[in-house]
Design a protein around this motif. Structure first.
Motif, short mmCIF file in Angstrom:
data_model
loop_
_atom_site.label_atom_id
_atom_site.label_comp_id
_atom_site.label_asym_id
_atom_site.label_seq_id
_atom_site.Cartn_x
_atom_site.Cartn_y
_atom_site.Cartn_z
N VAL A 134 0.84 -1.20 0.00
CA VAL A 134 0.00 0.00 0.00
C VAL A 134 0.87 1.25 0.00
CG1 VAL A 134 -1.66 1.33 1.37
CG2 VAL A 134 -1.99 -1.13 1.05
N ALA A 135 1.93 1.25 0.81
CA ALA A 135 2.81 2.41 0.92
C ALA A 135 3.51 2.73 -0.40
CB ALA A 135 3.85 2.19 2.01
N ARG A 136 3.82 1.71 -1.18
CA ARG A 136 4.50 1.97 -2.45
C ARG A 136 3.52 2.08 -3.62
NH1 ARG A 136 6.16 -2.70 -5.57
NH2 ARG A 136 5.28 -4.57 -4.65
N GLY A 137 2.23 2.09 -3.33
CA GLY A 137 1.22 2.26 -4.37
C GLY A 137 0.93 1.01 -5.18
N ALA A 138 1.33 -0.14 -4.68
CA ALA A 138 1.08 -1.41 -5.38
C ALA A 138 -0.28 -1.97 -4.96
CB ALA A 138 2.18 -2.41 -5.05
N SER A 139 -0.73 -2.96 -5.70
CA SER A 139 -2.01 -3.58 -5.37
C SER A 139 -1.88 -4.45 -4.12
CB SER A 139 -2.49 -4.44 -6.54
OG SER A 139 -1.61 -5.54 -6.74
N ILE A 140 -2.99 -4.63 -3.44
CA ILE A 140 -3.03 -5.54 -2.29
C ILE A 140 -3.18 -6.95 -2.87
CG2 ILE A 140 -4.33 -6.23 -0.25
CD1 ILE A 140 -5.12 -3.29 0.07
N LYS A 141 -2.25 -7.81 -2.50
CA LYS A 141 -2.18 -9.14 -3.10
C LYS A 141 -3.10 -10.13 -2.37
CE LYS A 141 1.28 -7.58 -5.54
NZ LYS A 141 1.43 -6.25 -5.01
N MET A 142 -3.79 -10.95 -3.17
CA MET A 142 -4.69 -11.94 -2.57
C MET A 142 -3.93 -12.95 -1.73
SD MET A 142 -5.86 -14.56 -5.61
CE MET A 142 -5.81 -13.56 -7.06
N LEU A 143 -2.71 -13.29 -2.11
CA LEU A 143 -1.93 -14.25 -1.32
C LEU A 143 -1.53 -13.65 0.03
CD1 LEU A 143 -0.72 -17.10 -1.29
CD2 LEU A 143 1.36 -16.13 -2.26
N ALA A 144 -1.20 -12.38 0.05
CA ALA A 144 -0.85 -11.72 1.32
C ALA A 144 -2.06 -11.63 2.24
CB ALA A 144 -0.27 -10.34 1.04
N VAL A 145 -3.21 -11.24 1.69
CA VAL A 145 -4.43 -11.16 2.49
C VAL A 145 -4.84 -12.55 2.96
CG1 VAL A 145 -6.90 -10.59 2.43
CG2 VAL A 145 -5.23 -9.04 1.41
N GLY A 146 -4.77 -13.52 2.06
CA GLY A 146 -5.10 -14.90 2.44
C GLY A 146 -4.18 -15.42 3.53
N SER A 147 -2.90 -15.08 3.44
CA SER A 147 -1.93 -15.51 4.46
C SER A 147 -2.22 -14.85 5.80
CB SER A 147 -0.51 -15.17 4.01
OG SER A 147 -0.21 -15.82 2.81
N LEU A 148 -2.54 -13.57 5.77
CA LEU A 148 -2.90 -12.86 7.00
C LEU A 148 -4.10 -13.54 7.67
CD1 LEU A 148 -2.75 -10.46 8.99
CD2 LEU A 148 -4.11 -9.16 7.34
N ILE A 149 -5.11 -13.84 6.89
CA ILE A 149 -6.31 -14.50 7.42
C ILE A 149 -5.97 -15.91 7.92
CG2 ILE A 149 -8.58 -15.44 6.80
CD1 ILE A 149 -8.79 -12.99 4.84
N LEU A 150 -5.22 -16.66 7.12
CA LEU A 150 -4.86 -18.03 7.48
C LEU A 150 -4.07 -18.07 8.78
CD1 LEU A 150 -4.63 -21.10 6.71
CD2 LEU A 150 -2.55 -20.46 5.46
N PHE A 151 -2.99 -17.30 8.86
CA PHE A 151 -2.16 -17.30 10.06
C PHE A 151 -2.93 -16.77 11.27
CE2 PHE A 151 1.64 -17.12 7.11
CZ PHE A 151 2.12 -18.37 7.44
N GLY A 152 -3.68 -15.70 11.07
CA GLY A 152 -4.45 -15.12 12.17
C GLY A 152 -5.52 -16.07 12.69
N ALA A 153 -6.27 -16.69 11.77
CA ALA A 153 -7.34 -17.61 12.17
C ALA A 153 -6.77 -18.84 12.88
CB ALA A 153 -8.16 -18.02 10.96
N LEU A 154 -5.72 -19.43 12.31
CA LEU A 154 -5.11 -20.59 12.96
C LEU A 154 -4.51 -20.22 14.31
CD1 LEU A 154 -3.38 -22.45 9.99
CD2 LEU A 154 -5.23 -23.32 11.41
N GLY A 155 -3.85 -19.08 14.38
CA GLY A 155 -3.28 -18.62 15.64
C GLY A 155 -4.35 -18.42 16.69
N GLY A 156 -5.45 -17.78 16.31
CA GLY A 156 -6.56 -17.57 17.24
C GLY A 156 -7.18 -18.88 17.69
N TYR A 157 -7.35 -19.80 16.74
CA TYR A 157 -7.94 -21.10 17.08
C TYR A 157 -7.07 -21.85 18.08
CZ TYR A 157 -10.01 -25.71 16.63
OH TYR A 157 -10.60 -26.91 16.91
N ILE A 158 -5.78 -21.88 17.81
CA ILE A 158 -4.87 -22.62 18.69
C ILE A 158 -4.72 -21.90 20.04
CG2 ILE A 158 -2.46 -23.34 18.97
CD1 ILE A 158 -2.55 -24.11 15.98
N ALA A 159 -4.72 -20.58 20.04
CA ALA A 159 -4.56 -19.83 21.29
C ALA A 159 -5.80 -19.91 22.18
CB ALA A 159 -4.25 -18.36 20.98
N PHE A 160 -6.98 -19.90 21.59
CA PHE A 160 -8.19 -19.76 22.40
C PHE A 160 -9.12 -20.97 22.41
CE2 PHE A 160 -7.05 -15.42 20.94
CZ PHE A 160 -6.67 -14.92 22.18
N ILE A 161 -8.94 -21.91 21.47
CA ILE A 161 -9.88 -23.03 21.39
C ILE A 161 -9.22 -24.37 21.63
CG2 ILE A 161 -11.53 -24.23 19.89
CD1 ILE A 161 -12.09 -21.48 18.60
#
Length: 193
Positions: free
Chosen positions: A41-68
Motif C-alpha cells: 500500500v505504501a508503495r502504491g502497489a495492489s493488495i495481493k490476494m496471497l498476502a491477504v489470504g496468508s494474513l487470514i490463514l495465520f491469524g485464524a489458525l493462531g486464534g484457534y490454537i490460542a483460544f480453542i
C-alpha cells in the motif's frame, strides 16, 4: 526481491516453529503478512490476494490454537498452513486469476501484459507453486504418520519444494522469451530480438 516478500510470512512462521510455540509462530506469520500488505500500500502497489489470504490463514489458525484448541502438534500446524496455501493457489486457478498474476503485472511492462502468452505463463508458474504446495502437504502428512522421521527430512523437502518453485518462477519467463525469439517471423525469417 518479490519472491522474498511473497515468502516472508511463511519463512517467519517456519523459522519460529523451530524455536517457539505454534501460537507465536502463527501470529508472527500474520504480522509479517500484514507488513507486506502495508508495504504494498505504501508503495502504491495492489493488495495481493496471497498476502491477504496468508494474513487470514495465520491469524485464524493462531486464534484457534490460542483460544480453542492448543493441543495441535507441530506437523499438524504446518499441515494446516500448507493446506491453506494450497487451497488459495487452487482457488486462484479456479476463479481464473492465478495468484502470480498480481505480482507479474507489477514487474513487466504494459506491452508484455498484452501478449497472449502472458496469462498462460502465469498459469504455468502458479501450477508450479501449486505442485510445491502439494509436495509440502504430503511431507507434513508423512511427518504426522511417521513421527520417527527426522525433522530435517521434512524441512529439506519443504525448502527444496519452495526453492524449486522460486527458481522456476525466475527461469520460466526467460525461457519463454528465448523461445519466442527463435520463432520464425512471417516469410520464414527467424527473429533476432
Amino acid at each position: 526481491m518479490m519472491v522474498l516478500l511473497i515468502l516472508a510470512p511463511f519463512g517467519a512462521f517456519a523459522a519460529l516453529m523451530l524455536v517457539t510455540s505454534a501460537t507465536v509462530s502463527l501470529f508472527a506469520g500474520a504480522g509479517v503478512a500484514a507488513a507486506t500488505i502495508i508495504y504494498d500500500v505504501a508503495r502504491g502497489a495492489s493488495i495481493k490476494m496471497l498476502a491477504v489470504g496468508s494474513l487470514i490463514l495465520f491469524g485464524a489458525l493462531g486464534g484457534y490454537i490460542a483460544f480453542i484448541d492448543s493441543s495441535w502438534s507441530s506437523p499438524a500446524v504446518r499441515l494446516a498452513v500448507d493446506g491453506g496455501v494450497l487451497a488459495m493457489a487452487l482457488v486462484s486457478i479456479a476463479i481464473r486469476f492465478p495468484f502470480t498474476l498480481q505480482y507479474a503485472r507489477e514487474i513487466v511492462d504494459s506491452e508484455t501484459r498484452k501478449l497472449p502468452g502472458f496469462m498462460h505463463a502465469n498459469y504455468v508458474i502458479t501450477w508450479a507453486w501449486t505442485a510445491a504446495f502439494v509436495l509440502m502437504v504430503l511431507t507434513n502428512v508423512l511427518m504426522i504418520y511417521l513421527p520417527s522421521l527426522p525433522l530435517w527430512v521434512g524441512l529439506a523437502i519443504a525448502l527444496a519444494a519452495r526453492n524449486g518453485a522460486a527458481l522456476f518462477t525466475k527461469w520460466y519467463p526467460k525461457h519463454r522469451r528465448e523461445m519466442a525469439a527463435k520463432q520464425p517471423l512471417p516469410g520464414g525469417v527467424i527473429s533476432a530480438s
